[in-house]
Design a protein around this motif. Structure first.
Motif, PDB file in Angstrom:
ATOM      1  N   MET A   1      40.996  41.144  51.930  1.00 19.36           N
ATOM      2  CA  MET A   1      40.452  41.139  50.584  1.00 19.36           C
ATOM      3  C   MET A   1      38.935  41.159  50.669  1.00 19.36           C
ATOM      4  O   MET A   1      38.331  40.439  51.449  1.00 19.36           O
ATOM      5  CB  MET A   1      40.933  39.896  49.844  1.00 19.36           C
ATOM      6  CG  MET A   1      40.435  39.822  48.439  1.00 19.36           C
ATOM      7  SD  MET A   1      41.184  38.419  47.615  1.00 19.36           S
ATOM      8  CE  MET A   1      40.329  38.531  46.091  1.00 19.36           C
ATOM      9  N   ASP A   2      38.327  41.993  49.874  1.00 14.14           N
ATOM     10  CA  ASP A   2      36.875  42.114  49.860  1.00 14.14           C
ATOM     11  C   ASP A   2      36.286  40.966  49.041  1.00 14.14           C
ATOM     12  O   ASP A   2      36.564  40.826  47.867  1.00 14.14           O
ATOM     13  CB  ASP A   2      36.487  43.460  49.239  1.00 14.14           C
ATOM     14  CG  ASP A   2      34.993  43.676  49.215  1.00 14.14           C
ATOM     15  OD1 ASP A   2      34.303  43.074  50.067  1.00 14.14           O
ATOM     16  OD2 ASP A   2      34.521  44.444  48.363  1.00 14.14           O
ATOM     17  N   THR A   3      35.463  40.137  49.705  1.00 10.51           N
ATOM     18  CA  THR A   3      34.884  38.980  49.025  1.00 10.51           C
ATOM     19  C   THR A   3      33.447  39.211  48.613  1.00 10.51           C
ATOM     20  O   THR A   3      32.806  38.309  48.082  1.00 10.51           O
ATOM     21  CB  THR A   3      34.949  37.737  49.927  1.00 10.51           C
ATOM     22  OG1 THR A   3      34.190  37.991  51.110  1.00 10.51           O
ATOM     23  CG2 THR A   3      36.382  37.386  50.271  1.00 10.51           C
ATOM     24  N   ASN A  45      35.747  44.640  38.613  1.00 10.33           N
ATOM     25  CA  ASN A  45      36.185  45.143  39.913  1.00 10.33           C
ATOM     26  C   ASN A  45      37.101  44.146  40.617  1.00 10.33           C
ATOM     27  O   ASN A  45      38.093  44.535  41.236  1.00 10.33           O
ATOM     28  CB  ASN A  45      34.980  45.466  40.804  1.00 10.33           C
ATOM     29  CG  ASN A  45      34.222  46.675  40.336  1.00 10.33           C
ATOM     30  OD1 ASN A  45      34.717  47.488  39.562  1.00 10.33           O
ATOM     31  ND2 ASN A  45      32.997  46.808  40.798  1.00 10.33           N
ATOM     32  N   SER A  46      36.777  42.877  40.503  1.00  7.82           N
ATOM     33  CA  SER A  46      37.613  41.842  41.121  1.00  7.82           C
ATOM     34  C   SER A  46      39.002  41.812  40.487  1.00  7.82           C
ATOM     35  O   SER A  46      40.009  41.707  41.190  1.00  7.82           O
ATOM     36  CB  SER A  46      36.952  40.478  40.983  1.00  7.82           C
ATOM     37  OG  SER A  46      35.727  40.449  41.649  1.00  7.82           O
ATOM     38  N   GLN A  48      40.486  44.293  38.986  1.00 10.42           N
ATOM     39  CA  GLN A  48      41.187  45.513  39.384  1.00 10.42           C
ATOM     40  C   GLN A  48      41.741  45.402  40.801  1.00 10.42           C
ATOM     41  O   GLN A  48      42.839  45.891  41.078  1.00 10.42           O
ATOM     42  CB  GLN A  48      40.257  46.719  39.260  1.00 10.42           C
ATOM     43  CG  GLN A  48      39.996  47.138  37.835  1.00 10.42           C
ATOM     44  CD  GLN A  48      38.969  48.260  37.726  1.00 10.42           C
ATOM     45  OE1 GLN A  48      38.303  48.611  38.688  1.00 10.42           O
ATOM     46  NE2 GLN A  48      38.840  48.816  36.530  1.00 10.42           N
ATOM     47  N   GLN A  49      40.989  44.759  41.701  1.00 10.12           N
ATOM     48  CA  GLN A  49      41.485  44.573  43.063  1.00 10.12           C
ATOM     49  C   GLN A  49      42.714  43.679  43.084  1.00 10.12           C
ATOM     50  O   GLN A  49      43.674  43.959  43.813  1.00 10.12           O
ATOM     51  CB  GLN A  49      40.388  43.976  43.942  1.00 10.12           C
ATOM     52  CG  GLN A  49      39.297  44.944  44.306  1.00 10.12           C
ATOM     53  CD  GLN A  49      38.186  44.273  45.105  1.00 10.12           C
ATOM     54  OE1 GLN A  49      38.115  43.059  45.199  1.00 10.12           O
ATOM     55  NE2 GLN A  49      37.317  45.094  45.691  1.00 10.12           N
ATOM     56  N   ASN A  51      44.831  43.286  40.626  1.00  9.54           N
ATOM     57  CA  ASN A  51      45.905  44.072  40.023  1.00  9.54           C
ATOM     58  C   ASN A  51      46.476  45.069  41.027  1.00  9.54           C
ATOM     59  O   ASN A  51      47.699  45.218  41.135  1.00  9.54           O
ATOM     60  CB  ASN A  51      45.386  44.798  38.776  1.00  9.54           C
ATOM     61  CG  ASN A  51      46.481  45.531  38.050  1.00  9.54           C
ATOM     62  OD1 ASN A  51      47.595  45.044  37.928  1.00  9.54           O
ATOM     63  ND2 ASN A  51      46.162  46.724  37.562  1.00  9.54           N
ATOM     64  N   GLN A  52      45.613  45.726  41.768  1.00 11.34           N
ATOM     65  CA  GLN A  52      46.070  46.701  42.754  1.00 11.34           C
ATOM     66  C   GLN A  52      46.892  46.014  43.849  1.00 11.34           C
ATOM     67  O   GLN A  52      47.933  46.526  44.255  1.00 11.34           O
ATOM     68  CB  GLN A  52      44.880  47.431  43.373  1.00 11.34           C
ATOM     69  CG  GLN A  52      45.281  48.482  44.387  1.00 11.34           C
ATOM     70  CD  GLN A  52      44.075  49.189  44.970  1.00 11.34           C
ATOM     71  OE1 GLN A  52      42.936  48.855  44.681  1.00 11.34           O
ATOM     72  NE2 GLN A  52      44.329  50.170  45.804  1.00 11.34           N
ATOM     73  N   THR A  53      46.456  44.858  44.288  1.00 11.27           N
ATOM     74  CA  THR A  53      47.184  44.105  45.306  1.00 11.27           C
ATOM     75  C   THR A  53      48.569  43.727  44.804  1.00 11.27           C
ATOM     76  O   THR A  53      49.565  43.847  45.528  1.00 11.27           O
ATOM     77  CB  THR A  53      46.405  42.830  45.699  1.00 11.27           C
ATOM     78  OG1 THR A  53      45.103  43.200  46.149  1.00 11.27           O
ATOM     79  CG2 THR A  53      47.110  42.061  46.791  1.00 11.27           C
ATOM     80  N   GLU A  56      50.832  46.900  44.647  1.00 15.66           N
ATOM     81  CA  GLU A  56      51.281  47.313  45.975  1.00 15.66           C
ATOM     82  C   GLU A  56      52.402  46.399  46.470  1.00 15.66           C
ATOM     83  O   GLU A  56      53.383  46.870  47.047  1.00 15.66           O
ATOM     84  CB  GLU A  56      50.115  47.302  46.958  1.00 15.66           C
ATOM     85  CG  GLU A  56      49.110  48.403  46.728  1.00 15.66           C
ATOM     86  CD  GLU A  56      47.853  48.256  47.569  1.00 15.66           C
ATOM     87  OE1 GLU A  56      47.757  47.291  48.362  1.00 15.66           O
ATOM     88  OE2 GLU A  56      46.963  49.115  47.437  1.00 15.66           O
ATOM     89  N   SER A  86      45.580  36.131  46.007  1.00 10.56           N
ATOM     90  CA  SER A  86      44.492  36.752  45.243  1.00 10.56           C
ATOM     91  C   SER A  86      44.584  36.383  43.765  1.00 10.56           C
ATOM     92  O   SER A  86      43.561  36.164  43.110  1.00 10.56           O
ATOM     93  CB  SER A  86      44.491  38.270  45.420  1.00 10.56           C
ATOM     94  OG  SER A  86      45.659  38.847  44.892  1.00 10.56           O
TER      95      SER A  86
END
Length: 109
Positions: A1-3, A45-46, A48-49, A51-53, A56, A86
């Motif tokens: 995860m991008d922090t 952006n956070s 959305q990340q 949600n994408q996780t 998937e 997340s």
């Protein structure tokens, strides 16, 4: 995860808290305090990340439940745990934002 986005958001919140309490803003080591980061964009952006996780993980889980031979139980469980973690992090950030908002609203001018 991008922090990176979360770190930038926390840096901005610290700077705002310092300004609100009347303290001088301490110089930060990251580029987030340079004013080039849009708080709303970092937050979006956070989300959305996260949600994408979750999407998937849901997709992998559905493929595994459907009997897809490419879906590995280990990967499915890891993706579900990542999605859960997340989401929990996002909830904690939301709680901190609500708390900060309440603190600002209760300040006497």
């Amino acid at each position: 995860m991008d922090t990176k986005g979360i770190d930038q958001m926390l840096s901005m919140m610290r700077a705002t808290a310092a300004q609100a309490s009347g303290r001088a803003q301490a110089p930060a080591s990251s580029s987030a305090s340079s004013g080039s980061v849009d708080f709303a964009q970092v937050l979006q952006n956070s989300i959305q990340q996260v949600n994408q996780t979750q999407q998937e993980a849901e997709s992998l889980s559905a493929n595994f439940a459907a009997g897809d031979t490419k879906a590995d139980l280990h990967e499915v469980m890891l993706s579900l745990q990542k999605a859960d973690l997340s989401f929990q992090e996002m909830v904690q950030v939301r709680n901190k934002l609500v708390s900060a908002y309440n603190d600002v609203m209760n300040m006497q001018v």
